[in-house]
Design an enzyme around this catalytic site. Structure first.
Site, short mmCIF file in Angstrom:
data_model
loop_
_atom_site.label_atom_id
_atom_site.label_comp_id
_atom_site.label_asym_id
_atom_site.label_seq_id
_atom_site.Cartn_x
_atom_site.Cartn_y
_atom_site.Cartn_z
N ILE A 99 0.87 -1.18 0.00
CA ILE A 99 0.00 0.00 0.00
C ILE A 99 0.90 1.23 0.00
CG2 ILE A 99 -0.27 -0.16 2.53
CD1 ILE A 99 -2.95 1.33 2.26
N ALA A 100 0.62 2.17 -0.87
CA ALA A 100 1.40 3.43 -0.87
C ALA A 100 0.60 4.52 -1.54
CB ALA A 100 2.72 3.24 -1.61
N GLU A 133 2.43 -7.05 7.15
CA GLU A 133 3.69 -6.80 7.85
C GLU A 133 4.04 -5.33 7.67
OE1 GLU A 133 3.84 -9.31 5.36
OE2 GLU A 133 3.46 -10.96 6.76
N ASN A 138 8.09 2.17 10.95
CA ASN A 138 7.10 2.86 10.13
C ASN A 138 5.86 3.21 10.96
OD1 ASN A 138 5.52 3.89 8.10
ND2 ASN A 138 5.76 2.14 6.72
N TYR A 145 -3.02 1.65 10.43
CA TYR A 145 -3.57 0.31 10.67
C TYR A 145 -4.30 0.24 12.02
CZ TYR A 145 -0.28 -0.65 6.88
OH TYR A 145 0.42 -0.60 5.71
C1 LIG Z 1 1.42 4.82 4.94
C2 LIG Z 1 0.76 5.67 3.85
C3 LIG Z 1 0.10 4.74 2.81
C4 LIG Z 1 -0.33 6.55 4.50
O1 LIG Z 1 -0.99 7.23 3.48
P1 LIG Z 1 -1.51 8.75 3.61
O2 LIG Z 1 -2.36 9.00 2.41
O3 LIG Z 1 -0.40 9.67 3.86
O4 LIG Z 1 -2.36 8.65 4.97
P2 LIG Z 1 -3.78 9.30 5.31
O5 LIG Z 1 -3.80 10.74 4.98
O6 LIG Z 1 -4.85 8.45 4.71
O7 LIG Z 1 -3.79 9.14 6.91
C5 LIG Z 1 -4.52 8.12 7.55
C6 LIG Z 1 -3.94 7.90 8.93
O8 LIG Z 1 -2.56 7.50 8.83
C7 LIG Z 1 -1.83 8.05 9.95
N1 LIG Z 1 -0.91 9.08 9.48
C8 LIG Z 1 -0.87 9.63 8.23
N2 LIG Z 1 0.15 10.53 8.15
C9 LIG Z 1 0.73 10.55 9.37
C10 LIG Z 1 1.84 11.27 9.92
N3 LIG Z 1 2.52 12.15 9.17
N4 LIG Z 1 2.20 11.03 11.19
C11 LIG Z 1 1.53 10.12 11.95
N5 LIG Z 1 0.47 9.40 11.50
C12 LIG Z 1 0.07 9.62 10.22
C13 LIG Z 1 -2.88 8.67 10.85
O9 LIG Z 1 -3.41 7.66 11.69
C14 LIG Z 1 -3.94 9.08 9.83
O10 LIG Z 1 -5.22 9.26 10.39
P3 LIG Z 1 -5.63 10.72 10.99
O11 LIG Z 1 -5.49 11.67 9.83
O12 LIG Z 1 -7.03 10.54 11.43
O13 LIG Z 1 -4.63 11.03 12.09
C15 LIG Z 1 1.79 6.62 3.17
O14 LIG Z 1 2.44 7.36 4.17
C16 LIG Z 1 2.83 5.91 2.32
O15 LIG Z 1 2.60 5.64 1.13
N6 LIG Z 1 4.01 5.61 2.92
C17 LIG Z 1 5.09 4.94 2.17
C18 LIG Z 1 4.76 3.50 1.89
C19 LIG Z 1 4.48 2.73 3.17
O16 LIG Z 1 5.14 2.89 4.18
N7 LIG Z 1 3.48 1.83 3.09
C20 LIG Z 1 3.11 0.97 4.21
C21 LIG Z 1 3.87 -0.30 4.12
S1 LIG Z 1 3.49 -1.40 5.48
#
Ligand SMILES: CC(C)(COP(=O)(O)OP(=O)(O)OC[C@H]1O[C@@H](n2cnc3c(N)ncnc32)[C@H](O)[C@@H]1OP(=O)(O)O)[C@@H](O)C(=O)NCCC(=O)NCCS
Length: 209
Positions: A99-100, A133, A138, A145
């Protein structure tokens, strides 16, 4: 934020854009070939993308053509992939394989839309639980999650070959109560961040034929 977000199955045509996001998100990234395998050959894989319309500058032939016909348009609407994910369904387990979201679009609930889409797909496929996982470092992904009810289930030592970091094993049990809570979360997400869902209840173009 546009309300025209669409969640749909990944196609081979999406792979170049997906690979760009993957390379900006993971070390090492998956290869384009592995995406094509997941889409065309795997019997367990439900890959998805989230796309949104964006305005892009007209270039090349299209710009020349618009000039020729006297149009003063300088941009055109295209669909951009802003995130992607993957779900494997094996027996009673649904496994989030990846997921990204695009780095330019993070923090806009798009990761949440992807995750919710995959959990809903897992429910539709009658999975009993969803597993994944995640690197112990992270915390951003772990927060996401936890928000959807995943719990720490164990630790996998040296899980990542590249740098030997450990992974947390996380799990969401899809009990009746958990499904009811999830349905509320999904409705809330839809209300506040509208998106078209052509994934979670849409038959897979190959596996559900
Ligand atoms: C993990 C990832 C998919 C999250 O996507 P995102 O679009 O930025 O996240 P969202 O805006 O949907 O946020 C959803 C929740 O994630 C968490 N979150 C998102 N950004 C965060 C930050 N900067 N710090 C802490 N928590 C955070 C929070 O729980 C948030 O909910 P909230 O807004 O109610 O606090 C993104 O950061 C990513 O692509 N990371 C790189 C790839 C990766 O690590 N994938 C997971 C592999 S296991």
């Amino acid at each position: 934020m546009s309300t025209d977000l669409t969640l749909r199955y990944m196609t081979v045509a999406d792979v170049p854009e997906v690979v760009v996001i993957d390379e900006a998100s993971f070390t090492p990234p998956w290869t384009a070939r592995s995406y094509r395998f997941e889409i065309n050959e795997s019997n367990v894989s439900y890959m998805l993308v989230l796309e949104q319309p964006t305005q892009r500058p007209l270039t090349g032939f299209r710009r020349w053509w618009k000039n020729l016909i006297g149009s003063n348009e300088t941009t055109e609407e295209m669909c951009t992939i802003v995130g992607y994910g993957g779900l494997w369904k094996i027996a009673e387990e649904a496994h989030i394989s990846t997921i990204a979201t695009h780095p330019d679009y993070r923090g806009r609930k798009l990761g949440e839309i992807l995750l919710a889409g995959m959990i809903r797909r897992a429910i539709v496929l009658h999975a009993r639980y969803v597993v994944l996982e995640v690197r112990v470092s992270n915390t951003v992904a772990q927060n996401l999650y936890h928000k959807y009810g995943f719990k720490m289930h164990g630790i996998k030592k040296n899980y990542y070959h590249h740098d030997h970091e450990d992974a947390y094993d996380m799990r969401l049990d899809l009990s009746g109560a958990a499904i009811a809570t999830f349905k509320q979360q999904y409705r809330h997400l839809q209300q506040h961040n509208p998106f078209r869902d052509r994934y979670s209840r849409t038959p897979h173009p190959r596996l559900d034929r």
